[in-house]
Scaffold this active site. Structure first.
Site: not given
Ligand SMILES: NC(=O)c1ccc[n+]([C@@H]2O[C@H](COP(=O)([O-])OP(=O)(O)OC[C@H]3O[C@@H](n4cnc5c(N)ncnc54)[C@H](OP(=O)(O)O)[C@@H]3O)[C@@H](O)[C@H]2O)c1
Length: 238
Positions: A12, A62-63, A140, A153, A157
């Site tokens: 990601g 895609d993972v 998370s 979700y 987690k």
């Molecule tokens: N944002 C928040 O408030 C928050 C809070 C707590 C925890 N988190 C956690 O932090 C992590 C990252 O979140 P983020 O906010 O940075 O999300 P984001 O901005 O949506 O980015 C997600 C990244 O993961 C990649 N991805 C998603 N599905 C994928 C798949 N099947 N295969 C390969 N790559 C994949 C996406 O790229 P592509 O779509 O190009 O594949 C993107 O690069 C997640 O695990 C999320 O649960 C986020």
């Protein structure tokens, strides 16, 4: 851990938290392999790391596909040598009450946030246990705090947290650290959402990246196995 020259893989890595972590690792001298489905995001990440004087490789896929998990880990070794740092960050969510959650939504979330982490970790272990390493699980606060309308979700987690805790006990004797990093709200485009209104109270991707670097720099014999990170001030509700 000495970061200069260390081989690191971030899933990601194209956007949001993963991109911030990958950039911070690259700027600190690690050799980074970024994984995501969108090639253009990975290309721009690699260019930015290279402009900063670092080394970067990409693996587009895609993972949720088992072959992608194995291929990405192999690519990291081929590009940068024995993998020392694995950041399991790729994750997805969905807002839907249980009554309206489809099988596809449920499966997409569990496959991305949990099963892919298991497969990537299993594929990486032979390299990590060869001479030590550090695995990060980007979980998370939703893993411990239930949220109405986000059952899939939250469950993904919560299971990830427990997986990480079991794994940590298994591989710590082999010199591999496992850290679960559980942030609250981070200002990213998570789930394709564009944050409306004031996002200034939220954590930023760079905050999570700074925590990862701090954790990597703890003494080799000390392990912080779980870190929760919150914005200092909660959201101002209108
Ligand atoms: N944002 C928040 O408030 C928050 C809070 C707590 C925890 N988190 C956690 O932090 C992590 C990252 O979140 P983020 O906010 O940075 O999300 P984001 O901005 O949506 O980015 C997600 C990244 O993961 C990649 N991805 C998603 N599905 C994928 C798949 N099947 N295969 C390969 N790559 C994949 C996406 O790229 P592509 O779509 O190009 O594949 C993107 O690069 C997640 O695990 C999320 O649960 C986020």
């Amino acid at each position: 851990m000495e970061l200069r020259g260390a081989s690191a893989l971030v899933t990601g890595a194209g956007r949001g938290i993963g991109r911030a972590i990958a950039l911070a690792l690259g700027r600190a001298g690690a050799s980074v392999t970024g994984v995501a489905r969108t090639a253009a995001d990975l290309e721009s990440l690699a260019s930015e790391i290279q402009r900063a004087g670092g080394r970067a490789a990409s693996y587009t896929g895609d993972v949720r596909d088992p072959a992608v998990c194995a291929g990405a880990i192999a690519r990291a070794r081929e590009a940068h040598g024995r993998l020392q740092i694995l950041v399991n960050n790729a994750g997805v969510g969905a807002h839907a009450p249980v009554a309206e959650t489809t099988d596809d939504q449920w499966q997409r979330i569990l496959d991305t946030n949990l099963t892919a982490v298991f497969r990537l970790t299993r594929a990486a272990l032979p390299q990590l246990t060869q001479g030590g390493g550090h695995i990060f699980m980007i979980s998370s606060l939703a893993g411990t705090n239930p949220i109405a309308g986000m059952a899939a979700y939250c469950v993904s987690k919560a299971a990830l947290d427990h997986f990480a805790a079991c794994l940590m006990l298994e591989i710590r004797p082999q010199g591999v650290k496992v850290t679960t990093l559980a942030p609250g709200s981070v200002d990213t485009g998570f789930g394709g959402e564009s944050r409306s209104g004031d996002a200034s109270w939220m954590l930023r991707g760079d905050d999570i990246a700074a925590a990862v670097l701090d954790l990597l720099r703890t003494r080799d014999d000390a392990l912080l196995s779980r870190v929760e990170m919150r914005p200092l001030r909660p959201a101002r509700r209108p």
